[in-house]
Design an enzyme around this catalytic site. Structure first.
Site, PDB file in Angstrom:
ATOM      1  N   ARG A  40       5.543   9.245   6.203  1.00 21.52           N
ATOM      2  CA  ARG A  40       4.871   8.940   7.500  1.00 21.52           C
ATOM      3  C   ARG A  40       5.851   9.053   8.657  1.00 21.52           C
ATOM      4  O   ARG A  40       5.660   8.338   9.522  1.00 21.52           O
ATOM      5  CB  ARG A  40       4.377   7.690   7.557  1.00 21.52           C
ATOM      6  CG  ARG A  40       3.254   7.167   6.512  1.00 21.52           C
ATOM      7  CD  ARG A  40       1.990   8.086   7.048  1.00 21.52           C
ATOM      8  NE  ARG A  40       0.712   7.667   6.028  1.00 21.52           N
ATOM      9  CZ  ARG A  40       0.619   8.002   4.885  1.00 21.52           C
ATOM     10  NH1 ARG A  40       1.387   8.814   4.226  1.00 21.52           N
ATOM     11  NH2 ARG A  40      -0.757   7.424   4.187  1.00 21.52           N
ATOM     12  N   SER A  62      -5.133   2.856   7.223  1.00 20.95           N
ATOM     13  CA  SER A  62      -3.758   1.900   6.932  1.00 20.95           C
ATOM     14  C   SER A  62      -3.200   1.646   8.172  1.00 20.95           C
ATOM     15  O   SER A  62      -2.792   2.321   9.043  1.00 20.95           O
ATOM     16  CB  SER A  62      -2.722   2.558   6.051  1.00 20.95           C
ATOM     17  OG  SER A  62      -3.233   3.032   4.980  1.00 20.95           O
ATOM     18  N   GLU A  97       1.840   1.526  11.130  1.00 18.69           N
ATOM     19  CA  GLU A  97       1.776   2.926  10.882  1.00 18.69           C
ATOM     20  C   GLU A  97       1.129   3.626  12.220  1.00 18.69           C
ATOM     21  O   GLU A  97       0.983   4.741  12.662  1.00 18.69           O
ATOM     22  CB  GLU A  97       0.744   3.471   9.790  1.00 18.69           C
ATOM     23  CG  GLU A  97       1.099   4.882   9.139  1.00 18.69           C
ATOM     24  CD  GLU A  97      -0.154   5.119   8.513  1.00 18.69           C
ATOM     25  OE1 GLU A  97      -1.364   5.614   9.185  1.00 18.69           O
ATOM     26  OE2 GLU A  97      -0.053   5.201   7.039  1.00 18.69           O
TER      27      GLU A  97
HETATM   28  N1  EPU Z   1      -3.614  -3.244  -3.580  1.00 20.18           N
HETATM   29  C1  EPU Z   1      -4.427  -4.552  -3.680  1.00 20.18           C
HETATM   30  N2  EPU Z   1      -5.049  -5.022  -2.490  1.00 20.18           N
HETATM   31  C2  EPU Z   1      -5.463  -4.316  -1.645  1.00 20.18           C
HETATM   32  C3  EPU Z   1      -4.942  -2.965  -1.204  1.00 20.18           C
HETATM   33  C4  EPU Z   1      -4.085  -2.510  -2.327  1.00 20.18           C
HETATM   34  O1  EPU Z   1      -3.762  -5.173  -4.535  1.00 20.18           O
HETATM   35  O2  EPU Z   1      -6.114  -4.653  -0.756  1.00 20.18           O
HETATM   36  C5  EPU Z   1      -2.838  -2.662  -4.533  1.00 20.18           C
HETATM   37  C6  EPU Z   1      -3.563  -1.492  -5.112  1.00 20.18           C
HETATM   38  O3  EPU Z   1      -4.231  -1.782  -6.362  1.00 20.18           O
HETATM   39  C7  EPU Z   1      -2.441  -0.334  -5.555  1.00 20.18           C
HETATM   40  C8  EPU Z   1      -1.735  -0.720  -4.484  1.00 20.18           C
HETATM   41  O4  EPU Z   1      -1.753  -1.923  -3.726  1.00 20.18           O
HETATM   42  O5  EPU Z   1      -1.870  -1.134  -6.603  1.00 20.18           O
HETATM   43  C9  EPU Z   1      -1.789   0.476  -3.491  1.00 20.18           C
HETATM   44  O6  EPU Z   1      -2.920   0.706  -2.939  1.00 20.18           O
HETATM   45  P1  EPU Z   1      -3.729   2.011  -2.582  1.00 20.18           P
HETATM   46  O7  EPU Z   1      -3.525   2.894  -3.840  1.00 20.18           O
HETATM   47  O8  EPU Z   1      -5.179   1.629  -2.386  1.00 20.18           O
HETATM   48  O9  EPU Z   1      -2.827   2.681  -1.592  1.00 20.18           O
HETATM   49  P2  EPU Z   1      -1.881   2.196  -0.338  1.00 20.18           P
HETATM   50  O10 EPU Z   1      -0.631   2.281  -0.711  1.00 20.18           O
HETATM   51  O11 EPU Z   1      -2.567   0.849   0.273  1.00 20.18           O
HETATM   52  C10 EPU Z   1      -1.457   4.384   0.569  1.00 20.18           C
HETATM   53  C11 EPU Z   1      -1.760   5.126   1.914  1.00 20.18           C
HETATM   54  C12 EPU Z   1      -3.171   5.366   2.254  1.00 20.18           C
HETATM   55  C13 EPU Z   1      -3.717   6.480   0.998  1.00 20.18           C
HETATM   56  C14 EPU Z   1      -3.546   5.726  -0.190  1.00 20.18           C
HETATM   57  C15 EPU Z   1      -3.886   6.455  -1.353  1.00 20.18           C
HETATM   58  C16 EPU Z   1      -0.051   4.188   3.419  1.00 20.18           C
HETATM   59  C17 EPU Z   1       0.310   3.404   4.586  1.00 20.18           C
HETATM   60  N3  EPU Z   1      -1.227   4.242   2.980  1.00 20.18           N
HETATM   61  O12 EPU Z   1      -2.305   3.457   0.670  1.00 20.18           O
HETATM   62  O13 EPU Z   1      -3.400   6.386   3.444  1.00 20.18           O
HETATM   63  O14 EPU Z   1      -5.141   6.760   1.217  1.00 20.18           O
HETATM   64  O15 EPU Z   1      -2.113   5.165  -0.228  1.00 20.18           O
HETATM   65  O16 EPU Z   1      -2.849   7.527  -1.867  1.00 20.18           O
HETATM   66  O17 EPU Z   1       0.946   5.171   2.927  1.00 20.18           O
HETATM   67  C18 EPU Z   1      -3.695   5.926   5.832  1.00 20.18           C
HETATM   68  O18 EPU Z   1      -2.465   6.474   5.785  1.00 20.18           O
HETATM   69  O19 EPU Z   1      -4.529   5.817   6.903  1.00 20.18           O
HETATM   70  C19 EPU Z   1      -4.069   5.940   4.276  1.00 20.18           C
HETATM   71  C20 EPU Z   1      -5.460   5.328   4.113  1.00 20.18           C
END
Ligand code: EPU
Length: 337
Positions: free
Chosen positions: A163, A235, A333
């Site tokens: 990012r 995010s 972000e």
């Molecule tokens: N998780 C939870 N509870 C929640 C959300 C997430 O327990 O409410 C856990 C999930 O189960 C998983 C981990 O946290 O084990 C990561 O969650 P997720 O795969 O949904 O991805 P994220 O790390 O929350 C990032 C990006 C997203 C992108 C997803 C998928 C960032 C800041 N965000 O989210 O990007 O879609 O990975 O690759 O890096 C964005 O930047 O706007 C965005 C949506």
């Protein structure tokens, strides 16, 4: 030709849907339009707004919002191995991904359904499901408002990281992105290692760009609110990168805590901010017109009528709760103005 609007409401130009105004908006088509603007009225305070998917306005913007409107897509070169394209800044990101996938090209399919414009993609190096914009970007063309000329940076010169890019660092407040060049590959390169992606793709058959796109759209559709229905900016926070010792200490107490290795930095670990927020019990929590989304805790939402200030207050509260429980600081972000 550039178009100028004075005292304009920004509610239709930001995905949070907050109703703040700006002194002026300038829509430009060409580098010459920007040169004219800076030569004639050298704006002191300005900000480039793409499709407004990653910006939160918290008050009247007493400056000039500069927005690209040109969106042409040109194939620069084709070979048996790849297709190189140049796409202007205002092109919709997901339409570009769809264009690539329809031609059976590889590289963008995991980045399906991200609300963004092409010009915004390199700024924060958008990423999802194990892929990042930097994996397909070969160059970025921008107008340099200090030297008043068009420049082109190679992928390496963009200093991409999680990012992050040179456009958020040294070139912040100086560069206006005009176009981005991408290399799309003809040979299959499925990237199915993240979360449920492989399962979703297998349910659709072979690992083709079209099936991967469908799978990603389905996963995103289940978790992430559509900004056209519920104001949000994806995010809100970055996933925090902490020292490995900090992560190890937390893992002793929370063995189920998700974490990711940080490429090129063995001493650090990336934590999942969504998980941390979820653990504080705030997922689905609502405070008046704002709240923490009930299916992805990393997303803050505007239920209607929220001001940017309401969103900021909620974000502060979320940070406090995470810091109190885990000792980890979250940083936004989203660009906050
Ligand atoms: N998780 C939870 N509870 C929640 C959300 C997430 O327990 O409410 C856990 C999930 O189960 C998983 C981990 O946290 O084990 C990561 O969650 P997720 O795969 O949904 O991805 P994220 O790390 O929350 C990032 C990006 C997203 C992108 C997803 C998928 C960032 C800041 N965000 O989210 O990007 O879609 O990975 O690759 O890096 C964005 O930047 O706007 C965005 C949506």
């Amino acid at each position: 030709m550039k178009r100028i609007y004075n005292d304009i409401n920004l509610s239709k130009r930001n995905s949070f849907g907050v109703s703040e105004c700006a002194r002026q908006i300038v829509e430009f088509e060409t580098a010459e339009d920007i040169a004219t603007l800076f030569r004639e009225s050298r704006p002191e305070k300005w900000y480039v707004l793409g499709a407004g998917n990653n910006t939160l306005f918290t008050k009247y913007y007493d400056g000039v919002i500069i927005t690209p409107v040109s969106s042409s897509l040109t194939i620069i070169e084709e070979s048996d191995d790849y297709v190189d394209v140049r796409v202007e800044a205002a092109h919709d990101w997901d339409e570009l991904v769809a264009w690539s996938v329809e031609r059976g090209l590889w590289g963008m399919e995991n980045l399906s359904a991200i609300p963004s414009s092409v010009g915004a993609a390199p700024v924060q190096n958008i990423g999802a499901y194990g892929a990042e914009a930097k994996d397909v970007i070969t160059a970025v063309e921008y107008f340099d408002t200090e030297d008043m000329c068009v420049r082109r940076l190679s992928n390496a010169e963009c200093h991409f990281a999680y990012r992050e890019s040179v456009f958020k660092q040294e070139l912040r407040g100086r560069a206006i992105i005009l176009a981005v060049e991408f290399r799309l590959k003809r040979a299959a390169q499925p990237n199915l290692g993240y979360g449920d992606v492989i399962k979703e793709v297998e349910a659709r058959g072979e690992a083709t760009p079209a099936n991967i796109r469908e799978a990603i759209c389905a996963i995103r559709g289940r978790k992430l609110p559509d900004p056209k229905v519920l104001g949000n900016a994806g995010s809100f926070f970055k996933n925090p990168i902490v020292e490995r010792a900090v992560a190890e200490r937390l893992l002793e107490e929370y063995p189920a805590m998700p974490y990711y290795e940080v490429s090129g930095d063995a001493g650090s670990v990336k934590l999942a901010a969504g998980w941390l927020i979820d653990q504080t019990g705030l997922k689905g929590w609502r405070d008046g017109s704002v709240g923490v989304h009930n299916r992805q805790a990393l997303v803050l939402v505007n239920y209607g009528g929220a001001t940017g200030g309401d969103v900021i207050n909620l974000a502060r509260y979320v940070c406090e709760r995470v810091e109190a429980k885990f000792g980890v600081k979250l940083s936004p972000e989203v660009n906050i103005l």
